[in-house]
Design a protein around this motif. Sequence first.
Motif, short mmCIF file in Angstrom:
data_model
loop_
_atom_site.label_atom_id
_atom_site.label_comp_id
_atom_site.label_asym_id
_atom_site.label_seq_id
_atom_site.Cartn_x
_atom_site.Cartn_y
_atom_site.Cartn_z
N LYS A 35 2.23 2.03 -3.44
CA LYS A 35 1.24 2.50 -4.39
C LYS A 35 1.20 3.83 -4.20
CE LYS A 35 -3.50 2.46 -5.25
NZ LYS A 35 -5.01 2.28 -4.47
N PHE A 36 1.53 4.41 -3.00
CA PHE A 36 1.37 5.93 -2.73
C PHE A 36 2.67 6.68 -2.83
CE2 PHE A 36 -2.69 4.65 -1.12
CZ PHE A 36 -3.59 5.46 -1.75
N VAL B 67 0.76 -1.13 0.07
CA VAL B 67 -0.03 -0.06 0.18
C VAL B 67 0.90 1.25 0.09
CG1 VAL B 67 -1.82 1.34 1.32
CG2 VAL B 67 -1.85 -1.36 1.26
N LEU B 68 1.91 1.03 0.76
CA LEU B 68 2.91 2.35 0.81
C LEU B 68 3.49 2.58 -0.30
CD1 LEU B 68 4.54 1.62 4.21
CD2 LEU B 68 3.44 3.79 3.73
N PHE C 20 5.45 5.81 -1.46
CA PHE C 20 6.52 5.79 -0.47
C PHE C 20 7.31 4.50 -0.32
CE2 PHE C 20 2.51 8.12 1.64
CZ PHE C 20 3.20 9.44 1.27
N PHE D 170 -5.16 5.44 4.65
CA PHE D 170 -4.36 5.17 6.08
C PHE D 170 -5.18 5.17 7.23
CE2 PHE D 170 -1.21 5.56 2.77
CZ PHE D 170 -0.31 4.62 2.94
N MET E 160 -5.70 9.46 0.24
CA MET E 160 -4.55 8.92 1.17
C MET E 160 -5.09 8.98 2.55
SD MET E 160 -0.88 10.97 -0.18
CE MET E 160 -0.28 10.25 1.41
#
Lengths: 313, 154
Positions: free
Chosen positions: A156-157, A153-154, A159, B126, B122
């Motif tokens: 994908k964004f 997930v990180l 990071f 999260f 985002m």
Amino acid sequence: MTRKSSLDGIESAPRWIVVFLGAYLIVHLLALYLWNMVGQAFPVQGTSGGTSALSVTAMAAVELWLCVLVLRSFPAGAPLRRAWMLITFAAAAQAVSGGLAQLLGSNWLLNPLMWGGHARTGLIEQIRRGALIAGGPVQLALLAAGMLAALRVLRKFGFWVRPSAADWAVCGIIYVLTLFRFGEAGAASLAGRPIGVEDWISLAGLPVLCVLFLEAMLLRQSVVHMGNGLISRCWVAFMCGIFLMGAGELALWVIPHYWHAWPLDMIASLIRFPTAAVFALAPACQVAAQRRAIKPASDGSEDLATGVPALAR
Amino acid sequence: MHPRIATLIAFCDAEAGASRSRRIASHLAKCEKCRNRLGRIERERDELSARAAAPASDVRPGLAAVLAAITAWQEGRNGAAASELRARLRWQMGTYFGSPAALAVEGPGIPAEEMFGKASEMLEVFLGPEAAEALRDDVFRGLDWAEPAGEICR
């Protein structure tokens, strides 16, 4: 605004965990200091056989509860739900392992398996081994799978950064430790010395710990690119927990080799409780961030309607 | 004898008839006063025709001017609101993720609406949908935000 948090106190969970951790460390270090001052005249109590202490089990239960709270906030299909589900299972494995080991896997008076005149020692030993497996390789594998899902997930964004040379060097320490441990076990086996079940269980968890360490380094890089926000702190806590876990394994291997007089059980509990506390800190930070977002702006000192907090203006 | 005004108007509009028109034409050839009266009638007719045609061509630029004025007013108002929205989003991203993430979302030349979309996604991923919804409410609270004029007119 009608939004109101029903669990106002839970926002301060990270602070409470840190306070407990601080108190625990102070008491333990003081005990160690006194023990050393009086010339190691009295035995220092500690858990034996690798089972989790009651304090560690209690912290694992707190972690489990906080993980369930976080998991409930992510509906089915949410990208991070899978990650949090696996992390919750890992916390459950740790809590159940500690509970089983403490309640049914120990030879103490309140263990029902000890009642009725004859102790069922075989069953008690099996439960203890099962607890060790659940709290060892199983927990590590679930945590590694959870971290992998979170890293996806990180990524994908945006990071996502490849591990640096320093990251590989830190991972290398654990890889070398793993090789040494397997080498020792192999040498002992060839020499005909028996290897305990606990050692085998511990060895089984080491390759997973290597994977976890690499994930922790990737997590570190991701968090560096994210910043020091409330959500980032959750992932920093996971990273620190994994790092402490590895450091603990290393310390518990090195100390008996070089410092025979040191009370290993005491040191083990000194390592395990902070590790459990840091792991509990991760969902606590996530819950705190979520509660802060849900809490009406008028409740706090920050006035979101004006864009920036009062203190920053 | 000079023709009457009504007769001249009918001649001007080609409605006087053939024999009558010939008589008027022969008179006009001799009489300067009647020629001047006819000239005045023709000018007035042309002006009236021009005025009659004017609304169809003049209203459109007028309406466009009014819409442009409304758009300019709204853009001026939205410009301030967009700036405020950016500041709020920057603060939210900084608080929940950190300054590098806030900078990554903001980016150069990204409109406030796009920045809001990115930040919103985002936060939802999260923090979960409930918390993200609450933050969306917070970011727009008290903000003087209007739809573009074109959207209103649609």
